[in-house]
Enzyme design. Structure first.
Site, PDB file in Angstrom:
ATOM      1  CG  HIS A   1      60.615  33.722  35.483  1.00 43.96           C
ATOM      2  ND1 HIS A   1      60.135  33.220  34.297  1.00 43.96           N
ATOM      3  CD2 HIS A   1      59.597  33.592  36.386  1.00 43.96           C
ATOM      4  CE1 HIS A   1      58.898  32.811  34.481  1.00 43.96           C
ATOM      5  NE2 HIS A   1      58.541  33.034  35.731  1.00 43.96           N
TER       6      HIS A   1
ATOM      7  CB  CYS B   1      59.038  29.932  36.452  1.00 37.13           C
ATOM      8  SG  CYS B   1      57.253  29.945  36.191  1.00 37.13           S
TER       9      CYS B   1
ATOM     10  CG  ASN C   1      55.290  33.208  34.073  1.00 38.16           C
ATOM     11  OD1 ASN C   1      56.110  32.510  33.479  1.00 38.16           O
ATOM     12  ND2 ASN C   1      55.119  33.147  35.379  1.00 38.16           N
TER      13      ASN C   1
HETATM   14  N1  COA Z   1      41.438  40.881  37.416  1.00 40.10           N
HETATM   15  C1  COA Z   1      40.835  41.517  38.425  1.00 40.10           C
HETATM   16  N2  COA Z   1      41.026  41.204  39.715  1.00 40.10           N
HETATM   17  C2  COA Z   1      41.860  40.198  39.978  1.00 40.10           C
HETATM   18  C3  COA Z   1      42.528  39.473  38.962  1.00 40.10           C
HETATM   19  C4  COA Z   1      42.277  39.851  37.636  1.00 40.10           C
HETATM   20  N3  COA Z   1      42.883  39.252  36.590  1.00 40.10           N
HETATM   21  N4  COA Z   1      43.292  38.533  39.547  1.00 40.10           N
HETATM   22  C5  COA Z   1      43.121  38.637  40.873  1.00 40.10           C
HETATM   23  N5  COA Z   1      42.247  39.637  41.120  1.00 40.10           N
HETATM   24  C6  COA Z   1      41.751  40.088  42.426  1.00 40.10           C
HETATM   25  C7  COA Z   1      41.766  39.008  43.480  1.00 40.10           C
HETATM   26  O1  COA Z   1      40.640  38.165  43.343  1.00 40.10           O
HETATM   27  C8  COA Z   1      41.732  39.814  44.740  1.00 40.10           C
HETATM   28  O2  COA Z   1      40.423  40.221  44.994  1.00 40.10           O
HETATM   29  P1  COA Z   1      39.848  40.263  46.485  1.00 40.10           P
HETATM   30  O3  COA Z   1      40.725  41.251  47.203  1.00 40.10           O
HETATM   31  O4  COA Z   1      38.458  40.705  46.286  1.00 40.10           O
HETATM   32  O5  COA Z   1      39.994  38.869  47.014  1.00 40.10           O
HETATM   33  C9  COA Z   1      42.558  41.053  44.373  1.00 40.10           C
HETATM   34  O6  COA Z   1      42.604  41.090  42.930  1.00 40.10           O
HETATM   35  C10 COA Z   1      43.956  41.015  44.916  1.00 40.10           C
HETATM   36  O7  COA Z   1      44.489  39.723  44.683  1.00 40.10           O
HETATM   37  P2  COA Z   1      45.973  39.383  44.970  1.00 40.10           P
HETATM   38  O8  COA Z   1      46.242  37.949  44.582  1.00 40.10           O
HETATM   39  O9  COA Z   1      46.336  39.784  46.360  1.00 40.10           O
HETATM   40  O10 COA Z   1      46.650  40.387  43.936  1.00 40.10           O
HETATM   41  P3  COA Z   1      48.150  40.692  43.684  1.00 40.10           P
HETATM   42  O11 COA Z   1      48.336  42.136  43.631  1.00 40.10           O
HETATM   43  O12 COA Z   1      49.050  39.885  44.555  1.00 40.10           O
HETATM   44  O13 COA Z   1      48.372  40.158  42.184  1.00 40.10           O
HETATM   45  C11 COA Z   1      49.245  38.267  41.021  1.00 40.10           C
HETATM   46  C12 COA Z   1      48.100  38.805  41.877  1.00 40.10           C
HETATM   47  C13 COA Z   1      48.974  36.789  40.761  1.00 40.10           C
HETATM   48  C14 COA Z   1      49.266  39.029  39.710  1.00 40.10           C
HETATM   49  C15 COA Z   1      50.575  38.461  41.768  1.00 40.10           C
HETATM   50  O14 COA Z   1      50.464  38.028  43.081  1.00 40.10           O
HETATM   51  C16 COA Z   1      51.703  37.752  41.106  1.00 40.10           C
HETATM   52  O15 COA Z   1      52.136  38.132  40.038  1.00 40.10           O
HETATM   53  N6  COA Z   1      52.245  36.703  41.735  1.00 40.10           N
HETATM   54  C17 COA Z   1      53.364  35.971  41.258  1.00 40.10           C
HETATM   55  C18 COA Z   1      53.168  35.459  39.862  1.00 40.10           C
HETATM   56  C19 COA Z   1      53.354  34.009  39.802  1.00 40.10           C
HETATM   57  O16 COA Z   1      52.876  33.304  40.643  1.00 40.10           O
HETATM   58  N7  COA Z   1      54.060  33.536  38.803  1.00 40.10           N
HETATM   59  C20 COA Z   1      54.307  32.155  38.627  1.00 40.10           C
HETATM   60  C21 COA Z   1      55.575  31.672  39.261  1.00 40.10           C
HETATM   61  S1  COA Z   1      56.934  32.705  39.042  1.00 40.10           S
END
Ligand code: COA
Length: 335
Positions: A255, A116, A285
């Site tokens: 980004h 990214c 993304n």
């Molecule tokens: N729909 C429903 N539930 C979802 C889901 C979806 N699409 N994706 C994840 N969940 C669930 C998880 O399984 C978890 O459930 P659990 O508590 O029962 O285990 C819960 O939601 C919370 O997960 P978590 O990963 O802690 O959520 P979050 O609020 O951190 O959001 C991302 C997850 C991935 C959206 C967020 O962390 C993010 O945007 N991260 C950075 C993005 C990234 O990596 N970009 C690439 C590089 S820049």
């Protein structure tokens, strides 16, 4: 690493391309254990574009590159730098094929792989080629068929990533000109390699011991934390190196990974919501394509205008990140 140019790289053209097929949250809701509500509130994404079988990164790169060259009103470049983590093949690089298909002849062409952060790393590479006198004009493309790395059954990554390409033409010029990259900072921390990676297919793990290993594996919460921290620090350093205060920034082009990341970053930097560029709702993304697509869309819509002080930043797998500053020039948009 910082950048203090003897001769600067100046933005001279811009273009982008998104594949026509759109994947909505409603479609994901029908296929996976997720909901439109969860995806919108946790990521800010409502839909994303994706390539269909038979279309790969090079097609997206050619479309965006063609528009950027047209915008610059010249096809003459000395180098093509393609920022991508989804090359058409593991070997060789995709850039030479893209250069040939654009009819650019036997110019230097190579890929830059920084996920990214790829576009900001590509900016540094192109600026370096220009500063060293190796190139007068460079076509820099960020292009990704990122959905090819995503497990369609993984509700988290399937909801986040999309495909697309954006491109700029950079020419040699003076650091005080509009469009000149005024400052650029890059950084990395390989200790976070495992937070976003595709385990199989490279030299370390050649065989796919399980299907999941050929897909992107993401520890989203950890990445989120690092993203805000490192983009924030690199933005502060890039603005300081440009001789700006953060309050001088007219447009923050970050980004597009998650609307909550952009909000946390903007809040931390004190850049108000009206100055934060965003297209994540429609685009998701798109990794290395994210920043140039957003720049092109903002230029076309008039959200970016001549003389605005622009702060660009990106963060992603590696971990790798960076930031750059420029005063926005007049650029022709090409539909
Ligand atoms: N729909 C429903 N539930 C979802 C889901 C979806 N699409 N994706 C994840 N969940 C669930 C998880 O399984 C978890 O459930 P659990 O508590 O029962 O285990 C819960 O939601 C919370 O997960 P978590 O990963 O802690 O959520 P979050 O609020 O951190 O959001 C991302 C997850 C991935 C959206 C967020 O962390 C993010 O945007 N991260 C950075 C993005 C990234 O990596 N970009 C690439 C590089 S820049």
């Amino acid at each position: 690493m910082t950048y203090a140019p003897p001769r600067a790289a100046v933005l001279a053209g811009i273009g982008s391309w998104l594949p026509p097929d759109v994947l909505t949250n409603a479609q994901l809701e029908a296929e996976l254990d997720t909901s439109d509500e969860w995806i919108r509130t946790r990521t800010g994404i409502a839909s994303r574009h994706r390539v269909m079988p038979g279309t790969s990164t090079s097609e997206l790169a050619v479309e965006a590159g063609r528009r950027a060259l047209k915008s610059s009103q010249s096809d003459a470049v000395d180098a093509v730098v393609l920022a991508t983590s989804t090359p058409d093949e593991l070997c060789p690089a995709t850039a030479p094929d893209v250069a040939s298909r654009l009819g650019l002849g036997q110019v230097a062409a190579f890929d830059v792989s920084a996920v990214c952060a790829g576009f900001v790393y590509g900016l540094g590479t192109a600026a370096g080629l220009i500063a060293a006198g190796i190139a007068e004009r460079v076509l820099l493309i960020g292009a990704e068929a990122f959905t090819s790395l995503v497990d369609p059954g993984d509700r988290t990554t399937a909801a986040i990533f999309g495909d697309g390409a954006g491109a700029v033409v950079l020419r040699a010029g003076d650091v005080d000109e509009p469009g000149a990259i005024r400052s650029l900072v890059l950084g990395s921390d390989g200790r976070g390699n495992h937070l976003l990676h595709v385990p199989a297919g490279g030299a370390r793990q050649r065989e796919q011991t399980e299907t999941a290993s050929r897909f992107l594996q993401l520890q989203g919460r950890e990445i989120f934390r690092h993203a805000v921290r490192h983009m924030g620090a690199s933005c502060r350093e890039a603005t300081a190196r440009a001789g700006w205060e953060l309050s001088d920034v007219d447009r923050l082009v970050a980004h597009q990974a998650n609307a909550r990341i952009t909000k946390s970053l903007g809040d931390a930097l004190g850049v108000p919501p009206g100055k934060r560029a965003s297209n994540i709702e429609r685009v998701g993304n798109t990794a290395a394509a994210s920043v140039p697509v957003l720049l092109d869309e903002d230029n076309s819509s008039g959200a970016l205008t001549e003389g605005q002080r622009v702060l660009i930043t990106a963060f992603g797998g590696g971990l790798a990140w960076g930031a750059a500053t420029l005063v926005w020039p007049v650029l022709h948009s090409v539909a």
